[in-house]
Design a protein around this motif. Structure first.
Motif, PDB file in Angstrom:
ATOM      1  N   ARG A   1       0.833  -1.193   0.000  1.00 35.15           N
ATOM      2  CA  ARG A   1       0.000   0.000   0.000  1.00 35.15           C
ATOM      3  C   ARG A   1       0.874   1.251   0.000  1.00 35.15           C
ATOM      4  O   ARG A   1       1.905   1.310   0.659  1.00 35.15           O
ATOM      5  N   THR A   2       0.433   2.258  -0.729  1.00 35.20           N
ATOM      6  CA  THR A   2       1.174   3.502  -0.828  1.00 35.20           C
ATOM      7  C   THR A   2       0.916   4.367   0.396  1.00 35.20           C
ATOM      8  O   THR A   2       0.007   4.105   1.197  1.00 35.20           O
ATOM      9  N   VAL A   3       1.706   5.441   0.526  1.00 37.82           N
ATOM     10  CA  VAL A   3       1.508   6.388   1.620  1.00 37.82           C
ATOM     11  C   VAL A   3       0.108   6.971   1.574  1.00 37.82           C
ATOM     12  O   VAL A   3      -0.554   7.144   2.609  1.00 37.82           O
ATOM     13  N   ALA A   4      -0.370   7.280   0.364  1.00 40.55           N
ATOM     14  CA  ALA A   4      -1.721   7.845   0.230  1.00 40.55           C
ATOM     15  C   ALA A   4      -2.772   6.883   0.762  1.00 40.55           C
ATOM     16  O   ALA A   4      -3.721   7.287   1.455  1.00 40.55           O
ATOM     17  N   GLU A   5      -2.607   5.589   0.476  1.00 40.76           N
ATOM     18  CA  GLU A   5      -3.583   4.597   0.946  1.00 40.76           C
ATOM     19  C   GLU A   5      -3.514   4.434   2.462  1.00 40.76           C
ATOM     20  O   GLU A   5      -4.541   4.278   3.129  1.00 40.76           O
ATOM     21  N   ILE A   6      -2.306   4.447   3.007  1.00 43.03           N
ATOM     22  CA  ILE A   6      -2.161   4.349   4.462  1.00 43.03           C
ATOM     23  C   ILE A   6      -2.824   5.549   5.125  1.00 43.03           C
ATOM     24  O   ILE A   6      -3.504   5.428   6.149  1.00 43.03           O
ATOM     25  N   SER A   7      -2.648   6.720   4.522  1.00 48.80           N
ATOM     26  CA  SER A   7      -3.262   7.933   5.064  1.00 48.80           C
ATOM     27  C   SER A   7      -4.777   7.812   5.074  1.00 48.80           C
ATOM     28  O   SER A   7      -5.439   8.169   6.061  1.00 48.80           O
ATOM     29  N   GLU A   8      -5.337   7.299   3.975  1.00 50.17           N
ATOM     30  CA  GLU A   8      -6.787   7.156   3.897  1.00 50.17           C
ATOM     31  C   GLU A   8      -7.294   6.192   4.960  1.00 50.17           C
ATOM     32  O   GLU A   8      -8.356   6.397   5.550  1.00 50.17           O
ATOM     33  N   ARG A   9      -6.525   5.149   5.233  1.00 49.56           N
ATOM     34  CA  ARG A   9      -6.950   4.182   6.249  1.00 49.56           C
ATOM     35  C   ARG A   9      -6.970   4.830   7.638  1.00 49.56           C
ATOM     36  O   ARG A   9      -7.867   4.571   8.437  1.00 49.56           O
ATOM     37  N   PHE A  10      -5.982   5.683   7.914  1.00 47.39           N
ATOM     38  CA  PHE A  10      -5.990   6.420   9.185  1.00 47.39           C
ATOM     39  C   PHE A  10      -7.254   7.256   9.316  1.00 47.39           C
ATOM     40  O   PHE A  10      -7.896   7.304  10.367  1.00 47.39           O
ATOM     41  N   LEU A  11      -7.621   7.930   8.233  1.00 49.42           N
ATOM     42  CA  LEU A  11      -8.808   8.783   8.279  1.00 49.42           C
ATOM     43  C   LEU A  11     -10.068   7.943   8.486  1.00 49.42           C
ATOM     44  O   LEU A  11     -11.006   8.369   9.165  1.00 49.42           O
ATOM     45  N   GLU A  12     -10.091   6.755   7.902  1.00 48.99           N
ATOM     46  CA  GLU A  12     -11.243   5.874   8.104  1.00 48.99           C
ATOM     47  C   GLU A  12     -11.326   5.407   9.558  1.00 48.99           C
ATOM     48  O   GLU A  12     -12.410   5.316  10.147  1.00 48.99           O
ATOM     49  N   GLN A  13     -10.188   5.098  10.125  1.00 44.63           N
ATOM     50  CA  GLN A  13     -10.185   4.688  11.527  1.00 44.63           C
ATOM     51  C   GLN A  13     -10.629   5.842  12.421  1.00 44.63           C
ATOM     52  O   GLN A  13     -11.293   5.635  13.435  1.00 44.63           O
ATOM     53  N   ALA A  14     -10.277   7.061  12.027  1.00 48.84           N
ATOM     54  CA  ALA A  14     -10.729   8.220  12.797  1.00 48.84           C
ATOM     55  C   ALA A  14     -12.246   8.331  12.739  1.00 48.84           C
ATOM     56  O   ALA A  14     -12.899   8.638  13.748  1.00 48.84           O
ATOM     57  N   ALA A  15     -12.807   8.066  11.557  1.00 49.86           N
ATOM     58  CA  ALA A  15     -14.268   8.107  11.428  1.00 49.86           C
ATOM     59  C   ALA A  15     -14.908   7.012  12.283  1.00 49.86           C
ATOM     60  O   ALA A  15     -15.939   7.220  12.930  1.00 49.86           O
ATOM     61  N   ASP A  16     -14.284   5.824  12.292  1.00 52.99           N
ATOM     62  CA  ASP A  16     -14.806   4.736  13.128  1.00 52.99           C
ATOM     63  C   ASP A  16     -14.773   5.123  14.602  1.00 52.99           C
ATOM     64  O   ASP A  16     -15.706   4.863  15.359  1.00 52.99           O
ATOM     65  N   ALA A  17     -13.653   5.747  15.004  1.00 51.83           N
ATOM     66  CA  ALA A  17     -13.522   6.116  16.412  1.00 51.83           C
ATOM     67  C   ALA A  17     -14.571   7.135  16.813  1.00 51.83           C
ATOM     68  O   ALA A  17     -14.929   7.247  17.977  1.00 51.83           O
ATOM     69  N   ALA A  18     -15.040   7.902  15.834  1.00 49.48           N
ATOM     70  CA  ALA A  18     -16.067   8.903  16.123  1.00 49.48           C
ATOM     71  C   ALA A  18     -17.472   8.306  16.107  1.00 49.48           C
ATOM     72  O   ALA A  18     -18.453   9.036  16.131  1.00 49.48           O
ATOM     73  N   ARG A  19     -17.560   6.990  16.044  1.00 46.07           N
ATOM     74  CA  ARG A  19     -18.823   6.268  16.114  1.00 46.07           C
ATOM     75  C   ARG A  19     -19.757   6.588  14.934  1.00 46.07           C
ATOM     76  O   ARG A  19     -20.965   6.670  15.080  1.00 46.07           O
ATOM     77  N   ALA A  20     -19.182   6.787  13.751  1.00 46.23           N
ATOM     78  CA  ALA A  20     -20.022   6.981  12.572  1.00 46.23           C
ATOM     79  C   ALA A  20     -20.753   5.684  12.257  1.00 46.23           C
ATOM     80  O   ALA A  20     -20.191   4.605  12.385  1.00 46.23           O
ATOM     81  N   VAL A  21     -22.013   5.791  11.852  1.00 50.39           N
ATOM     82  CA  VAL A  21     -22.839   4.607  11.605  1.00 50.39           C
ATOM     83  C   VAL A  21     -23.514   4.742  10.251  1.00 50.39           C
ATOM     84  O   VAL A  21     -24.033   5.805   9.913  1.00 50.39           O
ATOM     85  N   LEU A  22     -23.482   3.676   9.479  1.00 47.16           N
ATOM     86  CA  LEU A  22     -24.161   3.648   8.192  1.00 47.16           C
ATOM     87  C   LEU A  22     -25.541   3.028   8.390  1.00 47.16           C
ATOM     88  O   LEU A  22     -25.639   1.881   8.837  1.00 47.16           O
ATOM     89  N   PRO A  23     -26.621   3.747   8.077  1.00 50.82           N
ATOM     90  CA  PRO A  23     -27.962   3.185   8.267  1.00 50.82           C
ATOM     91  C   PRO A  23     -28.141   1.908   7.462  1.00 50.82           C
ATOM     92  O   PRO A  23     -27.671   1.800   6.321  1.00 50.82           O
ATOM     93  N   ARG A  24     -28.841   0.934   8.055  1.00 49.25           N
ATOM     94  CA  ARG A  24     -29.050  -0.343   7.375  1.00 49.25           C
ATOM     95  C   ARG A  24     -29.796  -0.150   6.058  1.00 49.25           C
ATOM     96  O   ARG A  24     -29.499  -0.816   5.067  1.00 49.25           O
ATOM     97  N   GLU A  25     -30.764   0.758   6.026  1.00 49.13           N
ATOM     98  CA  GLU A  25     -31.523   0.980   4.800  1.00 49.13           C
ATOM     99  C   GLU A  25     -30.608   1.462   3.675  1.00 49.13           C
ATOM    100  O   GLU A  25     -30.766   1.078   2.511  1.00 49.13           O
TER     101      GLU A  25
END
Length: 501
Positions: A348-372
C-alpha cells in the motif's frame, strides 16, 4: 450432442485448480478425482449435472454446449485436423488461450501480424495516430494510480542510480504521459493508438502470461458525452470484426452512476468519499458495509477502552484527525509517515495508508451507516441485466432509496441506442452495475467485449472513460478522455475457435 465427454482442461480453468473444482462438487478425495479426470482429459457423462450445478452455484460461466465444443476442437487437433491451420490461425491448446511460455512460432507470428494490420487499419480510418510509449515507466506512476490488483502484479525494479522503474502493465497511462510531454497544458485534442506488449506478474500455477499484447486507442481532449463513449465501443467492435470475430457479448457499466447514487444519499461527506474510494475493492467494500451496518445495532458503537500508552496515543491521534478538514488531516498523516521513513506497507502507498488512518478516525467517532442505506447500495450493485430492463431496475432501486438518477440513466440509454445504431444487436448487451475495470483511473463509463468460449480469458477488449487521469499525471485541469484496449492474442484465439468445424 456429438460427443460424450466434457473437456477437463476447458472446465478446470473456471476454478483454477483441479482440487478446488473437485471440492466444489463436494468430494473429499478431490485430488485423486482431479488426477483421474486430468489423465483422461474428460469428465464422465454421469457427472455432467453436478458439474453444471456447481458452476451455477459458484458463479462460473460454464455450460455444457461450450465445453463440448471445446472438447471437439481438442479432439480435432489431436487427430490432425487442419481447421485452424487452413485459415492461418495458430494452434489453440485450450479455451483459455494466452501467450505460450516458449514463445510464438513463425505461423503464429504471421497470424498475429496479419490481424494487427486489420485492427490498425480500423484505428487509422477513425483518425487515430500510432505511438509507441516506452516499455520502462517510473514506478510511482502506476503504484499511485492503478488498482490494487494491478499494483500487486507490476514488475518494479531499481536502476543502478537508485531510481524505481517498472515494466508497463498497460499502455493507457504511458500513452497519456506521452500526450502531456507534448502538450503540458493539455489544451489540444489527440487521437492516439498503439500495438505492443505489456507485463504483469502472475503467481505460480496461475496459467496466465506475464507478457501479453495490447492494441488500443486513446481519445484525449474530446467531449465527455454518450456519443464519445459509444464511438469508442464502435471502434472496438469494428476492430474485432475486422479480425474475423463475429460472435461476442458486450457488458456495459458506469462507475459514475454509483458515485451519483452515493452523492445523493443522505450521508456525511466523509462517508460518501469512503464508499466511492473502496468500490474498487469488492471484498473489503462488502466487509466494510457489514461492519458499519452492524455498528448501528443498538445505537452507536462504544469506543474500546485504551489498554496501554500506545492505545491512548492512537486514540488521541484518531480523535484529532476526526475534527480536522479532510485535506489537512491527510497532510498530517502523510507528514507523520514521512518523518518515520515509511513509504509503503504491504504493497500500500503512503496515500492509501493515510486514507486508512482517516477511516479509523471516522470509526472512532462512532459513525454509523444506516441499514436501509447499506441495503440500497447492495441492491443497486447487484443489478446485472439485459440493457432492455436494467435501466428500469436501477431507477426502481434509486427511487426506493429516495433519490432520482433520471439524468444519469438517460445517458446510459443514449449510449446503448447509439451502439445499437451501429448494428450491434441489443440482445447482446448487458448492463452490470457492479462492473468496473480493475484500473482505478476509470471515472465513468466502462465496457468489455466478451467471448465466453475463451473461459477465464473471455475479455477480448475493454475500456472506458478516465476524465481525472490526466490531472493526476500533471495536467493543470481535468481532461475528458476515453479509450479501449484489445487483447490481441485472445482475439486471435477466439477467431480460431469460430473457424473450427
Amino acid at each position: 450432442m456429438e460427443t460424450d465427454t466434457l473437456s477437463f482442461a476447458a472446465i478446470i480453468a473456471e476454478w483454477g485448480k483441479p482440487a478446488d473444482f473437485a471440492r466444489a462438487l463436494g468430494h473429499d478425495d478431490g485430488g485423486d478425482l482431479a488426477r483421474k479426470w486430468r489423465r483422461r482429459d474428460s469428465i464422465p457423462q454421469e457427472w455432467w449435472p453436478e458439474v453444471i450445478d456447481a458452476a451455477r452455484r459458484d458463479g462460473k460461466p460454464v455450460d455444457a454446449e461450450r465445453l463440448l465444443r471445446a472438447q471437439r476442437n481438442a479432439v480435432s487437433r489431436k487427430a490432425g485436423a487442419d481447421g485452424g491451420a487452413a485459415s492461418g490461425q495458430p494452434v489453440i491448446d485450450s479455451p483459455d488461450p494466452e501467450r505460450p511460455a516458449s514463445g510464438y512460432d513463425a505461423r503464429s507470428l504471421d497470424a498475429l501480424e496479419n490481424q494487427a494490420r486489420s485492427v490498425k487499419a480500423v484505428f487509422a480510418q477513425a483518425g487515430f495516430v500510432p505511438v509507441e510509449p516506452p516499455t520502462m515507466q517510473p514506478a510511482d506512476i502506476f503504484l499511485n494510480r492503478s488498482g490494487e490488483d494491478i499494483r500487486q502484479r507490476t514488475y518494479v525494479f531499481e536502476d543502478p542510480g537508485g531510481e524505481e522503474w517498472c515494466l508497463r502493465p498497460d499502455l493507457t497511462i504511458p500513452t497519456c504521459r506521452m500526450y502531456l510531454e507534448r502538450d503540458p497544458s493539455a489544451t489540444t485534442q489527440a487521437r492516439l493508438c498503439y500495438n505492443g506488449p505489456a507485463y504483469r506478474y502472475q503467481p505460480p500455477g496461475a496459467g496466465k502470461p506475464t507478457e501479453f499484447l495490447q492494441a488500443g486507442v486513446e481519445h484525449i481532449g474530446g467531449s465527455s458525452t454518450p456519443e464519445a463513449d459509444a464511438a469508442i465501443v464502435t471502434i472496438a467492435v469494428e476492430a474485432v470484426q475486422s479480425a474475423g470475430l463475429t460472435s461476442f457479448d458486450i457488458t456495459l457499466g458506469d462507475l459514475g452512476l454509483f458515485s451519483a447514487l452515493v452523492d445523493k444519499l443522505d450521508l456525511p461527506p466523509s462517508w460518501r468519499a469512503r464508499l466511492k474510494r473502496h468500490i474498487w475493492r469488492p471484498a473489503y467494500f462488502d466487509e466494510m458495509l457489514s461492519q458499519l451496518t452492524d455498528a448501528g445495532q443498538g445505537g452507536a458503537r462504544s469506543a474500546a477502552p485504551a489498554t496501554n500508552a500506545t492505545d491512548t496515543t492512537n486514540q488521541a491521534l484518531l480523535a484529532a484527525l476526526d475534527v480536522m478538514e479532510p485535506d489537512r488531516a491527510r497532510d498530517v498523516v502523510q507528514d507523520v509517515l514521512a518523518l518515520a521513513g515509511i513509504s509503503a506497507v504491504g504493497g500500500r502507498t503512503v496515500a492509501e495508508i493515510s486514507e486508512r488512518f482517516l477511516e479509523q478516525a471516522a470509526d472512532a467517532a462512532r459513525a454509523v451507516l444506516p441499514r436501509e442505506t447499506a441495503d440500497a447500495i447492495r441492491a443497486f450493485l447487484a443489478i446485472s441485466a439485459p440493457c432492455t430492463t436494467a435501466v428500469d431496475q436501477l431507477a426502481s432501486v434509486a427511487s426506493r432509496a429516495g433519490v432520482s438518477l433520471d439524468d444519469e440513466l438517460d445517458a446510459i440509454t443514449r449510449r446503448v441506442d447509439l451502439i445499437c445504431a451501429q448494428g450491434v444487436p441489443r440482445n447482446t448487451i448487458t448492463f452490470d452495475a457492479d462492473f468496473g475495470r480493475k484500473e482505478e483511473y476509470y471515472t465513468g463509463f466502462v465496457f468489455e467485449l466478451r467471448v465466453e468460449a475463451l473461459g477465464a480469458s473471455r475479455q477480448v477488449a475493454g475500456g472506458g472513460r478516465y476524465d481525472g487521469l490526466l490531472k493526476s499525471l500533471g495536467s493543470p485541469r481535468n481532461v475528458a478522455a476515453v479509450g479501449c484496449a484489445i487483447r490481441t492474442e485472445r482475439l486471435l484465439a477466439a477467431v480460431g475457435l469460430e473457424r473450427q468445424p
